[in-house]
Design an enzyme around this catalytic site. Structure first.
Site, mmCIF file in Angstrom:
data_model
loop_
_atom_site.group_PDB
_atom_site.id
_atom_site.type_symbol
_atom_site.label_atom_id
_atom_site.label_comp_id
_atom_site.label_asym_id
_atom_site.label_seq_id
_atom_site.Cartn_x
_atom_site.Cartn_y
_atom_site.Cartn_z
ATOM 1 N N LEU A 1 82.716 38.546 101.451
ATOM 2 C CA LEU A 1 82.387 39.702 102.335
ATOM 3 C C LEU A 1 82.986 40.887 101.177
ATOM 4 O O LEU A 1 84.244 40.982 100.914
ATOM 5 C CB LEU A 1 83.072 39.753 103.544
ATOM 6 N N ASP A 2 82.215 41.861 100.949
ATOM 7 C CA ASP A 2 82.576 42.964 100.208
ATOM 8 C C ASP A 2 83.981 43.666 100.714
ATOM 9 O O ASP A 2 84.347 43.585 101.692
ATOM 10 C CB ASP A 2 81.392 44.023 100.324
#
EC number: 5.4.99.25
Length: 304
Positions: free
Chosen positions: A43-44
């Site tokens: 997840l960024d």
């Protein structure tokens, strides 16, 4: 031995590997020693939300999480595109065009399908042995091939501006593996005759895990300070609730654990999780009544 899932509500700017490190640290501080830990999908750092973190035998299911569909909420700001397609990057294009609300609705409908999507240059994909984002940060031109992804659902939740000129749109998307929301936002904006970038990104669901099951970083840190493990840990089988269970008797469970093929089982072909009582034994494939083990689980409570 600790086996199961910790679903972290990842805060802004925390990397996925940092989330894994936080779980390891808290388990160690809680007295559980060195545990095998892995995450079920990057997840960024600028995104928040569901980050499934597998512990012990559950790490054998990380591949399933990577392949699972995801649900995201995100906000697109129209009029500016950045090189990273989010707030972090530098501006590379601007437009005075703000789409009418009616056009937004029509355009979203066109994206609810299988589409070809070019990933962002700022991504973890490998290009000749190097991460794309490393090349992009070094000022090199990054050309990534398009990939086929599926947008299962795409809805408009809220918007700002006027009906004749939408400034921002907040959307929810249910997407297949490999879909980049930043690219989706870019392509929606371009289809509307303008440019755009993501200003908010939150993962609401990853495979069977929903945001309602996620815990905060503070609650995770409480584990290292003496809070009960059951306050944060979901059982291994929580990662299997989206596929049917197959009940085994003790002799069948023993055979499966030994890697033997079971035959003549009266079940439809497909993927199952085999169990003895409530204890997972293996992830299995059934074909023509024959059971083959895909992933075995070494859980102590399985009868010998």
């Amino acid at each position: 031995m600790v086996d199961g899932w910790i679903i972290l509500d990842k805060p802004l700017e925390l990397g996925s590997t940092q989330g894994v490190a936080a779980v390891k640290r808290n388990l160690r501080q809680a007295g559980y020693g060195k545990c095998k830990v892995g995450h079920g999908g990057t997840l960024d750092p600028l995104a928040t939300g569901v980050l499934p973190i597998a512990v012990g035998e559950a790490t054998k299911l990380c591949g399933r999480m990577l392949d699972a569909s995801k649900v995201y909420a995100f906000t697109v700001a129209f009029g500016t595109e950045t090189d990273s397609l989010d707030l972090e990057g530098g501006i590379v294009a601007t437009s005075d065009v703000r789409p009418p609300l009616a056009d937004v609705h029509v355009t979203l409908g066109a994206f609810r399908d299988s589409i070809d999507q070019v990933p962002p240059a700022y991504s973890a994909l490998m290009v000749e042995g190097r991460r794309a984002y490393d090349l992009a940060r070094a000022g090199e031109t990054v050309e990534l091939p398009s990939r086929r992804v599926t947008i299962h659902a795409l809805t408009l939740d809220s918007w700002t501006g006027s009906e004749g000129a939408v400034e921002t749109a907040t959307l929810t998307a249910h997407v297949s593996k490999g879909t980049y929301i930043r690219s989706l936002a870019r392509d929606i904006a371009r289809a509307l005759g303008t440019v755009g970038h993501v200003t908010m990104l939150r993962r609401l669901k990853a495979g069977p895990f929903a945001i309602e099951q996620a815990i905060s970083l503070d609650k995770l840190n409480a584990l290292g300070q003496g809070a009960p493990l059951e306050h944060v840990l979901l059982p291994l089988e929580a990662g299997l609730v989206d596929i049917p269970a197959l009940d085994l008797d003790p002799e069948q469970a023993r055979a499966v654990r030994q890697g033997r093929v079971l035959t003549g089982l009266p079940f439809e072909d497909g993927l199952y999780w085999a169990r003895l009582g409530t204890v997972p034994v293996a992830l299995v494939e059934l074909s023509d009544g024959n059971l083959k083990v895909s992933r075995g689980f070494n859980l102590q409570d399985v009868a010998e």
